[in-house]
Design an enzyme around this catalytic site. Structure first.
Site, short mmCIF file in Angstrom:
data_model
loop_
_atom_site.label_atom_id
_atom_site.label_comp_id
_atom_site.label_asym_id
_atom_site.label_seq_id
_atom_site.Cartn_x
_atom_site.Cartn_y
_atom_site.Cartn_z
N GLU A 47 0.85 -1.20 0.00
CA GLU A 47 0.00 0.00 0.00
C GLU A 47 0.88 1.24 0.00
O GLU A 47 1.58 1.51 0.96
CB GLU A 47 -0.90 0.00 1.24
CG GLU A 47 -1.72 1.29 1.35
CD GLU A 47 -2.42 1.43 2.71
OE1 GLU A 47 -2.67 0.42 3.39
OE2 GLU A 47 -2.70 2.59 3.08
N ARG A 51 0.25 10.40 0.13
CA ARG A 51 0.50 11.49 1.07
C ARG A 51 1.71 12.30 0.72
O ARG A 51 2.07 13.22 1.43
CB ARG A 51 0.77 10.91 2.46
CG ARG A 51 -0.45 10.48 3.15
CD ARG A 51 -0.08 10.01 4.52
NE ARG A 51 -0.84 8.82 4.78
CZ ARG A 51 -0.71 8.07 5.84
NH1 ARG A 51 0.18 8.38 6.75
NH2 ARG A 51 -1.45 7.03 6.00
N THR A 74 -4.66 5.99 1.61
CA THR A 74 -5.08 7.36 1.88
C THR A 74 -5.93 7.92 0.73
O THR A 74 -5.81 9.08 0.36
CB THR A 74 -3.88 8.29 2.17
OG1 THR A 74 -2.86 7.59 2.88
CG2 THR A 74 -4.29 9.48 3.03
N LYS A 134 -11.04 -2.19 6.78
CA LYS A 134 -9.83 -1.87 7.53
C LYS A 134 -10.26 -1.32 8.89
O LYS A 134 -11.13 -0.43 8.94
CB LYS A 134 -9.03 -0.85 6.73
CG LYS A 134 -8.00 -0.04 7.50
CD LYS A 134 -7.22 0.85 6.53
CE LYS A 134 -6.65 2.07 7.23
NZ LYS A 134 -5.77 2.86 6.37
C1 3PG Z 1 -1.02 5.10 8.44
O1 3PG Z 1 -2.02 5.75 8.51
O2 3PG Z 1 0.08 5.59 8.20
C2 3PG Z 1 -1.15 3.63 8.56
O3 3PG Z 1 -2.29 3.33 9.28
C3 3PG Z 1 0.05 3.01 9.16
O4 3PG Z 1 0.13 3.31 10.48
P1 3PG Z 1 1.47 2.92 11.26
O5 3PG Z 1 2.53 3.87 10.80
O6 3PG Z 1 1.09 3.09 12.70
O7 3PG Z 1 1.79 1.48 10.91
#
Ligand code: 3PG
Length: 210
Positions: A47, A51, A74, A134
């Site tokens: 994934e 961002r 995202t 999720k």
């Molecule tokens: C995020 O929003 O970056 C993901 O949910 C991953 O979260 P993490 O960095 O706590 O694994």
């Protein structure tokens, strides 16, 4: 693509490995070697979060890596869905869910793993046909005990908990009957990417897979 078909595709994807790496990439040069390392370590579903300015180019580069299944995280808007699809993403992930976003994934034929954090949010998605969701943000929303609680009345939903998941707590989620995999960024730390330590990332992937 109906929500039911999206969930089927997301479930299939989530069954490939116990961990989906969540990747925040600033440098397109990191994309291919990172994907190769994660795939070699046994984590094929990746994934890439939308961002960073480099995210779409990274998806384009990673989509060429044999054995990798690259998705976009995202996703917030229909524009995100279209851009992700055009870049080669084969699935999408969102922190929550809006009708606009869900419709865009139906229209664009992109399987979505939509986020939910409460029983009500999970039920709203279930009503629409999303049986694969999720759980986000997993740790901040009560962690494995909360997800176990949601699973008791809603066993027909399968979850991928993400957000605050690590090597230390992943098994508390993976041992739940309503969890098929977890998502997490810990397998691709920024310092290892900056150092080009792809072997180290492959080792983290192997450990996460074990
Ligand atoms: C995020 O929003 O970056 C993901 O949910 C991953 O979260 P993490 O960095 O706590 O694994």
């Amino acid at each position: 693509m109906t929500p039911q078909d999206q969930s089927k595709a997301a479930l299939d994807l989530a069954g490939r490995a116990p961990v989906i790496p969540v990747l925040v990439l600033n440098d397109v040069a990191h994309a291919a070697p990172l994907a190769e390392a994660l795939v070699a370590g046994g984590l094929p579903a990746l994934e890439v979060t939308l961002r960073t300015p480099a995210a779409l180019d990274c998806i384009r580069a990673m989509a060429q890596v044999p054995g990798g299944i690259v998705g976009a995280g995202t996703l917030l808007t229909p524009e995100d869905v279209r851009a992700a699809k055009a870049a080669g993403a084969t699935f999408g992930v969102s922190p929550g869910a809006t009708d606009t976003l869900l419709q865009a994934c139906i229209d664009e034929d992109l399987p979505l793993l939509p986020g939910a954090a409460t029983a009500t949010e999970a039920m709203i998605l279930l009503e629409k046909g999303f049986t694969m969701q999720k759980f986000f943000p997993a740790e901040a929303s009560g962690g494995a005990p909360a997800l176990k609680g949601i699973g008791a009345p809603l066993p027909q939903i399968t979850f991928c908990p993400t957000g605050g998941v690590s090597m230390k707590n992943k098994d508390s989620y993976l041992s739940l009957p309503n969890v098929i995999c977890v998502g997490g960024s810990w397998v691709a730390p920024q310092d290892k990417m900056d150092a080009g330590d792809w072997a180290g990332i492959e080792t983290l992937a192997r450990e996460a897979r074990a």
